[in-house]
Scaffold this motif. Structure first.
Motif, PDB file in Angstrom:
ATOM      1  N   TYR A  68      29.152 -20.654  21.245  1.00  0.00           N
ATOM      2  CA  TYR A  68      27.823 -20.544  22.116  1.00  0.00           C
ATOM      3  C   TYR A  68      27.160 -19.458  22.604  1.00  0.00           C
ATOM      4  CZ  TYR A  68      30.090 -24.385  25.528  1.00  0.00           C
ATOM      5  OH  TYR A  68      30.188 -25.631  25.577  1.00  0.00           O
ATOM      6  N   LYS A  69      25.674 -19.743  22.882  1.00  0.00           N
ATOM      7  CA  LYS A  69      24.809 -18.202  22.549  1.00  0.00           C
ATOM      8  C   LYS A  69      24.559 -18.146  23.848  1.00  0.00           C
ATOM      9  CE  LYS A  69      23.712 -18.158  17.850  1.00  0.00           C
ATOM     10  NZ  LYS A  69      23.937 -17.071  17.095  1.00  0.00           N
ATOM     11  N   ILE A  70      24.222 -16.446  24.053  1.00  0.00           N
ATOM     12  CA  ILE A  70      24.266 -15.538  25.098  1.00  0.00           C
ATOM     13  C   ILE A  70      22.969 -15.243  25.132  1.00  0.00           C
ATOM     14  CG2 ILE A  70      25.007 -13.972  26.574  1.00  0.00           C
ATOM     15  CD1 ILE A  70      27.581 -14.407  25.543  1.00  0.00           C
ATOM     16  N   LEU A  71      21.764 -15.865  25.970  1.00  0.00           N
ATOM     17  CA  LEU A  71      20.518 -15.393  26.322  1.00  0.00           C
ATOM     18  C   LEU A  71      20.176 -13.898  27.233  1.00  0.00           C
ATOM     19  CD1 LEU A  71      18.603 -18.199  24.353  1.00  0.00           C
ATOM     20  CD2 LEU A  71      19.532 -16.621  23.413  1.00  0.00           C
ATOM     21  N   PHE A  72      19.210 -12.872  26.938  1.00  0.00           N
ATOM     22  CA  PHE A  72      18.580 -12.924  27.966  1.00  0.00           C
ATOM     23  C   PHE A  72      17.046 -12.356  28.346  1.00  0.00           C
ATOM     24  CE2 PHE A  72      22.520  -9.218  27.508  1.00  0.00           C
ATOM     25  CZ  PHE A  72      23.669  -9.988  28.452  1.00  0.00           C
ATOM     26  N   ASP A 212      23.734 -26.056  19.209  1.00  0.00           N
ATOM     27  CA  ASP A 212      23.326 -27.690  18.921  1.00  0.00           C
ATOM     28  C   ASP A 212      22.137 -27.466  19.749  1.00  0.00           C
ATOM     29  OD1 ASP A 212      26.055 -28.470  20.523  1.00  0.00           O
ATOM     30  OD2 ASP A 212      24.661 -30.373  19.890  1.00  0.00           O
ATOM     31  N   LEU A 213      22.407 -27.352  20.793  1.00  0.00           N
ATOM     32  CA  LEU A 213      21.286 -27.099  22.075  1.00  0.00           C
ATOM     33  C   LEU A 213      19.673 -26.466  21.821  1.00  0.00           C
ATOM     34  CD1 LEU A 213      22.947 -28.030  24.994  1.00  0.00           C
ATOM     35  CD2 LEU A 213      22.069 -29.698  23.892  1.00  0.00           C
ATOM     36  N   VAL A 214      20.070 -25.705  21.207  1.00  0.00           N
ATOM     37  CA  VAL A 214      19.028 -24.351  21.295  1.00  0.00           C
ATOM     38  C   VAL A 214      18.987 -23.769  19.601  1.00  0.00           C
ATOM     39  CG1 VAL A 214      19.168 -23.813  23.780  1.00  0.00           C
ATOM     40  CG2 VAL A 214      20.731 -22.004  21.299  1.00  0.00           C
ATOM     41  N   ALA A 215      19.087 -24.554  19.127  1.00  0.00           N
ATOM     42  CA  ALA A 215      18.471 -23.877  17.843  1.00  0.00           C
ATOM     43  C   ALA A 215      17.253 -24.504  17.147  1.00  0.00           C
ATOM     44  CB  ALA A 215      19.715 -24.461  16.232  1.00  0.00           C
ATOM     45  N   GLU A 216      16.816 -25.606  17.348  1.00  0.00           N
ATOM     46  CA  GLU A 216      15.444 -25.532  16.779  1.00  0.00           C
ATOM     47  C   GLU A 216      14.914 -26.400  18.170  1.00  0.00           C
ATOM     48  OE1 GLU A 216      14.286 -25.605  14.738  1.00  0.00           O
ATOM     49  OE2 GLU A 216      15.686 -24.626  13.248  1.00  0.00           O
ATOM     50  N   SER A 217      13.722 -25.296  18.566  1.00  0.00           N
ATOM     51  CA  SER A 217      13.124 -26.721  20.058  1.00  0.00           C
ATOM     52  C   SER A 217      12.090 -27.191  19.544  1.00  0.00           C
ATOM     53  CB  SER A 217      12.501 -24.649  20.715  1.00  0.00           C
ATOM     54  OG  SER A 217      13.905 -24.245  21.574  1.00  0.00           O
ATOM     55  N   PRO A 218      11.661 -27.933  20.751  1.00  0.00           N
ATOM     56  CA  PRO A 218      10.132 -28.655  19.681  1.00  0.00           C
ATOM     57  C   PRO A 218       8.868 -27.985  20.194  1.00  0.00           C
ATOM     58  CG  PRO A 218      11.427 -29.811  21.815  1.00  0.00           C
ATOM     59  CD  PRO A 218      11.750 -28.362  21.573  1.00  0.00           C
ATOM     60  N   LYS A 219       8.219 -28.187  18.525  1.00  0.00           N
ATOM     61  CA  LYS A 219       6.914 -27.160  17.944  1.00  0.00           C
ATOM     62  C   LYS A 219       6.162 -27.528  19.169  1.00  0.00           C
ATOM     63  CE  LYS A 219       9.442 -26.520  14.578  1.00  0.00           C
ATOM     64  NZ  LYS A 219      10.893 -27.185  14.189  1.00  0.00           N
ATOM     65  N   THR A 220       5.770 -28.331  19.778  1.00  0.00           N
ATOM     66  CA  THR A 220       5.134 -27.891  21.133  1.00  0.00           C
ATOM     67  C   THR A 220       4.916 -27.287  22.282  1.00  0.00           C
ATOM     68  OG1 THR A 220       6.166 -29.843  22.005  1.00  0.00           O
ATOM     69  CG2 THR A 220       4.244 -30.175  20.212  1.00  0.00           C
ATOM     70  N   ILE A 221       6.380 -26.228  21.931  1.00  0.00           N
ATOM     71  CA  ILE A 221       6.657 -25.411  23.085  1.00  0.00           C
ATOM     72  C   ILE A 221       5.606 -23.991  22.959  1.00  0.00           C
ATOM     73  CG2 ILE A 221       8.212 -24.669  25.222  1.00  0.00           C
ATOM     74  CD1 ILE A 221       9.768 -26.724  24.983  1.00  0.00           C
ATOM     75  N   PRO A 222       5.188 -23.931  23.813  1.00  0.00           N
ATOM     76  CA  PRO A 222       4.915 -22.256  23.546  1.00  0.00           C
ATOM     77  C   PRO A 222       5.941 -21.262  23.708  1.00  0.00           C
ATOM     78  CG  PRO A 222       4.013 -23.202  25.731  1.00  0.00           C
ATOM     79  CD  PRO A 222       4.979 -24.030  25.440  1.00  0.00           C
ATOM     80  N   THR A 223       5.519 -20.487  22.580  1.00  0.00           N
ATOM     81  CA  THR A 223       6.829 -19.410  21.831  1.00  0.00           C
ATOM     82  C   THR A 223       7.815 -19.160  22.518  1.00  0.00           C
ATOM     83  OG1 THR A 223       5.267 -19.209  20.055  1.00  0.00           O
ATOM     84  CG2 THR A 223       6.761 -17.478  20.297  1.00  0.00           C
ATOM     85  N   MET A 224       6.910 -18.706  23.641  1.00  0.00           N
ATOM     86  CA  MET A 224       8.493 -17.264  24.373  1.00  0.00           C
ATOM     87  C   MET A 224       8.738 -18.546  26.032  1.00  0.00           C
ATOM     88  SD  MET A 224       7.871 -14.349  24.207  1.00  0.00           S
ATOM     89  CE  MET A 224       8.874 -13.505  26.287  1.00  0.00           C
ATOM     90  N   TYR A 227      13.338 -22.300  23.151  1.00  0.00           N
ATOM     91  CA  TYR A 227      14.861 -21.531  23.273  1.00  0.00           C
ATOM     92  C   TYR A 227      15.271 -21.020  21.550  1.00  0.00           C
ATOM     93  CZ  TYR A 227      16.416 -23.537  28.384  1.00  0.00           C
ATOM     94  OH  TYR A 227      16.992 -23.357  28.872  1.00  0.00           O
ATOM     95  N   ASP A 228      14.712 -21.556  20.955  1.00  0.00           N
ATOM     96  CA  ASP A 228      15.239 -21.272  19.813  1.00  0.00           C
ATOM     97  C   ASP A 228      14.720 -19.838  19.267  1.00  0.00           C
ATOM     98  OD1 ASP A 228      12.767 -21.898  19.054  1.00  0.00           O
ATOM     99  OD2 ASP A 228      13.053 -23.665  17.810  1.00  0.00           O
ATOM    100  N   THR A 229      13.046 -19.475  20.386  1.00  0.00           N
ATOM    101  CA  THR A 229      12.824 -18.226  19.464  1.00  0.00           C
ATOM    102  C   THR A 229      14.002 -16.900  20.164  1.00  0.00           C
ATOM    103  OG1 THR A 229      10.111 -19.060  20.337  1.00  0.00           O
ATOM    104  CG2 THR A 229      10.046 -16.363  20.934  1.00  0.00           C
ATOM    105  N   HIS A 230      14.309 -16.901  21.043  1.00  0.00           N
ATOM    106  CA  HIS A 230      15.000 -15.895  22.281  1.00  0.00           C
ATOM    107  C   HIS A 230      16.452 -16.004  20.737  1.00  0.00           C
ATOM    108  CE1 HIS A 230      12.112 -15.711  24.358  1.00  0.00           C
ATOM    109  NE2 HIS A 230      11.902 -16.427  24.799  1.00  0.00           N
ATOM    110  N   VAL A 231      16.717 -16.838  20.407  1.00  0.00           N
ATOM    111  CA  VAL A 231      18.525 -17.246  19.630  1.00  0.00           C
ATOM    112  C   VAL A 231      17.888 -16.864  18.856  1.00  0.00           C
ATOM    113  CG1 VAL A 231      19.477 -18.983  18.237  1.00  0.00           C
ATOM    114  CG2 VAL A 231      19.379 -19.775  21.002  1.00  0.00           C
ATOM    115  N   LYS A 232      16.335 -16.735  17.628  1.00  0.00           N
ATOM    116  CA  LYS A 232      16.582 -16.847  15.981  1.00  0.00           C
ATOM    117  C   LYS A 232      16.875 -14.806  16.720  1.00  0.00           C
ATOM    118  CE  LYS A 232      14.489 -20.606  14.654  1.00  0.00           C
ATOM    119  NZ  LYS A 232      13.706 -21.263  14.268  1.00  0.00           N
ATOM    120  N   ASN A 233      15.842 -14.047  17.870  1.00  0.00           N
ATOM    121  CA  ASN A 233      15.741 -12.365  17.504  1.00  0.00           C
ATOM    122  C   ASN A 233      16.873 -12.048  18.805  1.00  0.00           C
ATOM    123  OD1 ASN A 233      13.296 -12.275  16.496  1.00  0.00           O
ATOM    124  ND2 ASN A 233      13.044 -13.636  17.590  1.00  0.00           N
ATOM    125  N   ASN A 234      18.192 -12.864  18.725  1.00  0.00           N
ATOM    126  CA  ASN A 234      19.105 -12.044  20.247  1.00  0.00           C
ATOM    127  C   ASN A 234      18.207 -11.699  21.033  1.00  0.00           C
ATOM    128  OD1 ASN A 234      21.425 -11.368  20.100  1.00  0.00           O
ATOM    129  ND2 ASN A 234      21.323  -8.739  19.867  1.00  0.00           N
TER     130      ASN A 234
END
Length: 362
Positions: A68-72, A212-224, A227-234
């Motif tokens: 599981y990933k933890i995001l703030f 697996d739920l947050v590894a790749e988000s749909p490309k149509t969603i704004p960056t911010m 979920y994958d934006t924040h996962v990849k950048n801790n």
């Protein structure tokens, strides 16, 4: 300090005096850096240690599995109402909801903006004074996920047990009861919570999600909003709410020092029993709103015979040093929010005030 209010605010809510005092001591010079944590770069090694440390301690205390990933994040739970369907409600699927009150309804309405939705169970016919029986929850065959609100802050109801959703992802809004009791995180695909009730101050929202739920988000969603934006950048893609994250870390250390989540759960049961007993032994002078089997350990809701008497109760309680006992404007009545940091002494004082008020007005 002897002038601390009896704080029963629903959120932002009480914080432990020890935590506030430590933050005060470190406010102008954190970790010997010669500056406040609010002044330093979120790219600095000092802040990265704070960020990583808070995640690590939350994982330990809440029993969060390694996958599981933890995001703030920012934006509160209200932003999660939209981020979840934007990221997880795929075409041809339905977002299912258990409708238990004000916050569940807000989440449901936001999801309707992004795709197909369904109500899997509801307690609306009982004015949301109970959590539906787990056997009454009917998940659509095409469900992308089932969303529940673990604790309804306004109505004062809470799940005693969580539904088993099988292969369907279970999502939980735990904004008002996270870390107040032990939870099998593995039952959930995603848990989210605004910090301002049990985890710290306002400004940061915690998301706990299966990889697996947050590894790749749909490309149509704004960056911010991906979920994958924040996962990849801790959680450090942009400038985070650094002071709020720091205080979450202090809160988590406080929880650990108190014996962890299991010890806090017993503490919460003991202190809220004082207030529920005051209601139940009043001979009907105080009337609990929530059904006995759905009573919350975090938000105690009750009524008096008339609105005039409730207004008098609020006025006199404020004069006696109590804060936050007026019910939410949408439902009225009275409410005592007894989150983790609310001390036993405050609950004891409230129970005594309730007894004295009843003597004068019963």
């Amino acid at each position: 300090m002897t002038n601390r209010a009896y704080n029963f605010n629903a959120g932002p809510a009480a914080l432990p005096l020890e935590v506030l005092q430590q933050a005060q001591q470190e406010f102008t010079d954190f970790a010997g850096a010669g500056m406040s944590i609010m002044e330093m770069s979120h790219r600095s090694s000092i802040f990265e240690e704070v960020n990583d440390g808070a995640q690590s301690l939350l994982r330990e205390l809440f029993g969060i599995p390694g996958h599981y990933k933890i995001l703030f994040l920012q934006g509160g739970a209200s932003t999660q109402f939209a981020m979840i369907p934007m990221n997880l409600l795929t075409p041809g699927k339905t977002a299912a909801f258990v409708h238990t009150g004000s916050w569940a309804e807000k989440a449901y309405k936001e999801a309707k903006l992004f795709g197909s939705t369904a109500i899997a169970a509801s307690s609306e016919s009982d004015k949301f004074n109970r959590i539906p029986a787990l056997s009454d929850i009917h998940i659509p065959a095409d469900a992308a996920y089932l969303h529940i609100t673990s604790n309804e802050t306004i109505e004062g109801t809470q799940y005693a047990a969580y539904p088993d959703t099988g292969d369907v992802t279970l999502i939980g809004d735990m904004s008002s009861d996270i870390l107040s009791r032990s939870v099998d995180v593995g039952k959930f695909g995603l848990i989210y919570a605004g910090a301002q009730k049990n985890l710290g101050p306002s400004g940061v929202t915690i998301v706990i999600a299966r990889e697996d739920l947050v590894a790749e988000s749909p490309k149509t969603i704004p960056t911010m909003l991906r979920y994958d934006t924040h996962v990849k950048n801790n959680s450090l893609y942009n400038t985070p709410p650094s002071f709020s994250i720091y205080l979450v870390g202090l809160m988590l250390k406080w929880v650990k020092e108190r014996g962890g989540v299991a010890a806090l759960e017993q503490f919460n049961r003991d202190k809220t029993k004082l207030i529920y007993d005051a209601i139940d032994t009043s001979g009907g002078f105080y009337r609990g709103f929530a059904d006995m089997g759905s009573r919350s350990l975090m938000n105690i809701t009750f009524r008096l015979a008339t609105e005039e008497l409730e207004k008098q109760f609020v006025k006199e309680s404020e004069q006696a040093g109590f804060v936050g006992l007026k019910g939410h404007r949408s439902v009225g009545g009275l409410r005592a929010s007894t989150y983790n940091a609310v001390p036993m002494e405050s609950c004891k004082a409230l129970a005594e005030f309730m007894a004295e008020f009843m003597k004068r007005n019963g």
